[in-house]
Scaffold this motif. Structure first.
Motif, short mmCIF file in Angstrom:
data_model
loop_
_atom_site.label_atom_id
_atom_site.label_comp_id
_atom_site.label_asym_id
_atom_site.label_seq_id
_atom_site.Cartn_x
_atom_site.Cartn_y
_atom_site.Cartn_z
N TYR A 49 0.84 -1.20 0.00
CA TYR A 49 0.00 0.00 0.00
C TYR A 49 0.87 1.25 0.00
CZ TYR A 49 -2.75 3.72 2.26
OH TYR A 49 -3.33 4.92 2.60
N ASP A 50 1.92 1.26 0.82
CA ASP A 50 2.81 2.42 0.88
C ASP A 50 3.43 2.73 -0.49
OD1 ASP A 50 2.25 2.46 3.56
OD2 ASP A 50 4.19 1.69 4.21
N ALA A 51 3.82 1.66 -1.19
CA ALA A 51 4.41 1.85 -2.51
C ALA A 51 3.37 2.42 -3.49
CB ALA A 51 4.97 0.54 -3.03
N TRP A 52 2.14 1.93 -3.38
CA TRP A 52 1.06 2.45 -4.24
C TRP A 52 0.85 3.94 -3.98
CZ3 TRP A 52 -3.45 5.06 -3.73
CH2 TRP A 52 -4.31 5.08 -4.85
N VAL A 53 0.87 4.31 -2.70
CA VAL A 53 0.67 5.70 -2.32
C VAL A 53 1.75 6.60 -2.93
CG1 VAL A 53 0.89 7.28 -0.36
CG2 VAL A 53 -0.61 5.30 -0.21
N ALA A 54 3.00 6.13 -2.86
CA ALA A 54 4.10 6.94 -3.40
C ALA A 54 3.89 7.20 -4.89
CB ALA A 54 5.43 6.23 -3.16
N ALA A 55 3.44 6.18 -5.63
CA ALA A 55 3.17 6.36 -7.06
C ALA A 55 1.96 7.26 -7.28
CB ALA A 55 2.95 5.00 -7.71
N PHE A 56 0.97 7.13 -6.43
CA PHE A 56 -0.23 7.96 -6.58
C PHE A 56 0.09 9.43 -6.40
CE2 PHE A 56 -3.60 10.37 -4.57
CZ PHE A 56 -4.59 10.28 -5.53
N ARG A 57 0.97 9.74 -5.46
CA ARG A 57 1.32 11.15 -5.24
C ARG A 57 1.80 11.81 -6.53
NH1 ARG A 57 2.47 13.07 0.05
NH2 ARG A 57 4.05 14.46 -0.83
N ASP A 58 2.59 11.07 -7.29
CA ASP A 58 3.07 11.62 -8.56
C ASP A 58 1.91 11.85 -9.53
OD1 ASP A 58 5.67 11.60 -7.64
OD2 ASP A 58 6.14 9.64 -8.53
#
Length: 416
Positions: A49-58
């Protein structure tokens, strides 16, 4: 409002910490998880989930969401496994109509709701005058969605929508709602601490998901904000009315009514999409409950628990309520509650006995008997849920009986 028709910190490593970090001086208020929430509705570690969030921020930044909005919105947020569980088990789709109405429209709620309806009658009438959606329908949605503004939800919207977007079953839908939640913050209609609601990200008095808010929200009172969260529910009423109007609500047309079916009525005729002229139903012997005339020009008939149980003539406007939530139980709940708020009595049709041979009143008596015996069965509403089953099992175990957890006439008689 239900769904289906209806992020974070500077690095991935900081995401887990952000759930525990308060905002500093001068920072926006944070939508913190309520400490009374069960563990599954409070942020839990999840590297994927954390990795998904990082990509979503972009992705969010590329669509115009500012770094300041992202930082304030996702401070204190995280993965909520409990919302995924709730996405799989929605009450209005799993329960019988009898159980559903017992849950959402019990007598004590009707009494409370009539007072709430009276207190907001002038606001509801003003909204009805502009949009053509009846005041009692709007009040009913208010009641079903947030218990007349007293239970608007405590789950942070950013955490809920990001969890469900990451989970992926309806990822595109929830990512779209997450993006719109950020836009609500960026435009200043709300601050992060206000963005709390249901497991699916529905917010405010009438539980609007962010997509619906962005498309239909109204500043009805002219204070410069489209405010569906504050103590004054008028913007929420107007937004819901505008949603229904935009969906195709027809002014002056009732949602439907309870009807009595004639002997020999064929189940093959049932279905809200199997609409006929109301005059044709009348010629078949269908009549309004309590002697009411059949209203409307074209309608279908539904009987969710079968011919011989409560049945309803439903019009085009019933279909519009289902745009708000696609469950027929929900639509009937709205129509039933609206009538009760306006002074109507309970249903005329009877649900009868369930598979165990018990009526709703029998099941309420069973729950009261268990509680009297020292085994807490919860509110005696006649709905056999986890708490009642656990109480039955505990009683059976204490009495040296076979442990089934199932209600029965014999158990009711034993409890006296």
């Amino acid at each position: 409002m239900q769904i289906g028709r209806r992020v974070f910190s500077l690095s991935v490593g900081a995401l887990a910490l952000s759930a525990c970090m308060p905002g500093g001086p001068g920072q926006p208020q944070v939508a913190r998880p309520d400490p009374a929430l069960e563990p599954g509705l409070r942020p839990q570690p999840n590297a994927a989930y954390d990795a998904w969030v990082a990509a979503f921020r972009d992705r969010a930044a590329s669509r115009g969401i500012s770094q300041a909005t992202l930082d304030s919105a996702f401070r204190g947020q995280g993965f909520l496994p409990g919302v995924i569980e709730r996405d799989r088990n929605q009450t209005e789709f799993r329960r019988s109509l009898e159980d559903y109405l017992a849950i959402v429209a019990p007598d004590d709620k009707i009494v409370f709701g009539r007072r709430a309806y009276a207190s907001q009658r002038s606001a509801l009438n003003a909204v009805e005058a502009r949009y053509g959606v009846p005041a009692d329908i709007l009040a009913s949605i208010w009641g079903l969605e947030s218990y007349f503004g007293t239970k608007k939800g405590k789950i942070p919207v950013i955490s809920a929508t990001s969890t469900l977007a990451w989970e992926g079953r309806r990822g595109r839908f929830f990512e779209s709602n997450l993006m719109d939640a950020l836009r609500i913050l960026q435009t200043g209609d709300a601050v992060p601490s206000q963005l709390v609601g249901s497991w699916a990200g529905a917010m405010g008095h009438t539980q609007l998901i962010p997509n619906a808010y962005q498309q239909h929200a109204v500043d009805f009172d002219g204070d410069g904000k489209r405010d569906i969260w504050s103590a004054n529910p008028i913007d929420a009423f107007a937004t819901t009315a505008r949603f229904l109007t935009n969906a195709g609500w027809r002014k002056g047309l009732n949602w439907g009514q309870e009807v009595i079916l004639p002997q020999g009525f064929s189940p093959s005729l049932l279905g809200r999409r199997s609409k006929r002229a109301v005059s044709a139903w009348r010629d078949m012997g269908v009549r309004g409950a309590r002697g009411a005339a059949l209203a409307g020009s074209s309608a279908g008939i539904i009987a969710p628990m079968g011919v011989g149980r409560p049945a309803f003539l439903v019009t085009h406007n019933f279909d519009m309520i289902l745009r708000y939530n696609p469950s027929e139980n929900y639509g009937l709940g709205v129509g039933y509650m609206a009538g009760r708020l306006a002074g109507a009595g309970p249903l005329v049709g009877q649900f009868g006995r369930d598979a165990t041979g018990l009526t709703l009143e029998d099941r309420k008596a069973l729950q009261r008997g268990l509680s009297r015996a020292g085994f807490d069965a919860g509110t005696p509403d006649g709905v056999i849920g986890k708490k009642t089953i656990a109480a039955i099992e505990a009683y059976q175990r204490a009495q040296g009986l076979g442990v089934t957890g199932q209600p029965s006439r014999a158990l009711l008689d034993r409890l006296g």
